[in-house]
Write an enzyme that holds these catalytic residues in place. Structure first.
Site, PDB file in Angstrom:
ATOM      1  N   ASP A 105      -8.247   3.697   1.375  1.00  0.00           N
ATOM      2  CA  ASP A 105      -7.347   3.961   2.413  1.00  0.00           C
ATOM      3  C   ASP A 105      -8.180   4.612   3.642  1.00  0.00           C
ATOM      4  O   ASP A 105      -8.699   5.672   3.178  1.00  0.00           O
ATOM      5  CB  ASP A 105      -6.206   4.945   1.908  1.00  0.00           C
ATOM      6  N   CYS A 130       0.832  -1.090  -0.036  1.00  0.00           N
ATOM      7  CA  CYS A 130       0.019   0.087  -0.037  1.00  0.00           C
ATOM      8  C   CYS A 130       0.880   1.356  -0.046  1.00  0.00           C
ATOM      9  O   CYS A 130       2.102   1.292  -0.447  1.00  0.00           O
ATOM     10  CB  CYS A 130      -0.973   0.180   1.203  1.00  0.00           C
ATOM     11  N   ASN A 136       2.443   1.547   4.273  1.00  0.00           N
ATOM     12  CA  ASN A 136       2.717   0.185   5.102  1.00  0.00           C
ATOM     13  C   ASN A 136       2.333   0.516   6.656  1.00  0.00           C
ATOM     14  O   ASN A 136       3.025  -0.084   7.353  1.00  0.00           O
ATOM     15  CB  ASN A 136       3.770  -0.001   4.808  1.00  0.00           C
ATOM     16  N   CYS A 164      -1.550   1.061   7.341  1.00  0.00           N
ATOM     17  CA  CYS A 164      -2.963   0.597   7.388  1.00  0.00           C
ATOM     18  C   CYS A 164      -3.382  -0.490   6.959  1.00  0.00           C
ATOM     19  O   CYS A 164      -3.581  -1.335   7.286  1.00  0.00           O
ATOM     20  CB  CYS A 164      -3.843   1.967   7.070  1.00  0.00           C
ATOM     21  N   ARG A 165      -3.484  -0.518   5.442  1.00  0.00           N
ATOM     22  CA  ARG A 165      -3.892  -1.483   4.584  1.00  0.00           C
ATOM     23  C   ARG A 165      -3.158  -2.676   4.312  1.00  0.00           C
ATOM     24  O   ARG A 165      -3.513  -3.759   4.796  1.00  0.00           O
ATOM     25  CB  ARG A 165      -4.378  -1.097   3.130  1.00  0.00           C
ATOM     26  N   SER A 166      -1.886  -2.574   4.079  1.00  0.00           N
ATOM     27  CA  SER A 166      -1.056  -3.797   4.058  1.00  0.00           C
ATOM     28  C   SER A 166      -0.793  -4.383   5.153  1.00  0.00           C
ATOM     29  O   SER A 166      -0.570  -5.678   5.351  1.00  0.00           O
ATOM     30  CB  SER A 166       0.286  -3.156   3.297  1.00  0.00           C
TER      31      SER A 166
END
Length: 157
Positions: free
Chosen positions: A124, A7, A10, A12-14
């Site tokens: 995001d 993402c 690195n 939040c999402r990933s």
């Protein structure tokens, strides 16, 4: 099989995707057969833990990502991993543009790769609140199911 979830920062999402995937894979017949990591295209948060809201939301679902630390996508990742799975189209473009000569990794949008949504993006949640973090967790939880199904089917794992 080696998978890298990518993402922007690195945090939040990933890392949530990595945590959910790790938990699901560990509880499946794929345990010990998949190498998994996450990275960001940007360097703003290198060495930092995931966003506290992402960590808290994941913990509410029994997934511990507190030990993860942000890192930036590196040239070696293109040789080390089989797939670089991106959260959104901007990340995918960046990942593809940075590919060094001799790269072996394939690139794809994460949601597309697992069969959830063609050309789909993981939004995001960074500028949002608890509802956005919960939405992302639920989406990534479904993603983990799709990833396990794909890995079992295509790679006979």
């Amino acid at each position: 099989m080696r998978l890298l979830v990518v993402c922007l920062g690195n945090i939040c999402r990933s890392p949530v995707a990595e945590g959910v995937l790790r938990a699901r894979i560990a509880a499946s017949t794929l345990a010990g057969q998949i190498e998994l990591d996450s990275a960001g295209t940007g360097d703003w948060h290198v060495g930092q833990p995931p966003d506290r809201r992402a960590t808290a939301n994941a913990a509410e679902h029994g997934v511990d990502i507190s030990g993860l630390r942000a890192r930036q996508l590196a040239a070696d990742d293109y040789r080390r991993f089989d797939w670089l799975l991106c959260a959104d189209r901007a990340n995918l473009r960046d990942v593809q543009a940075r590919a060094p000569r001799g790269s072996r990794a394939q690139t794809a949008l994460l949601l597309d790769w697992v069969g959830i949504e063609d050309d789909g993006e993981v939004p995001d949640p960074y500028t949002g609140g608890p509802a956005q973090f919960e939405h992302v967790f639920q989406l990534l939880d479904r993603t983990a199911d799709g990833a396990i199904s794909r890995l079992r089917r295509e790679y006979r794992l």
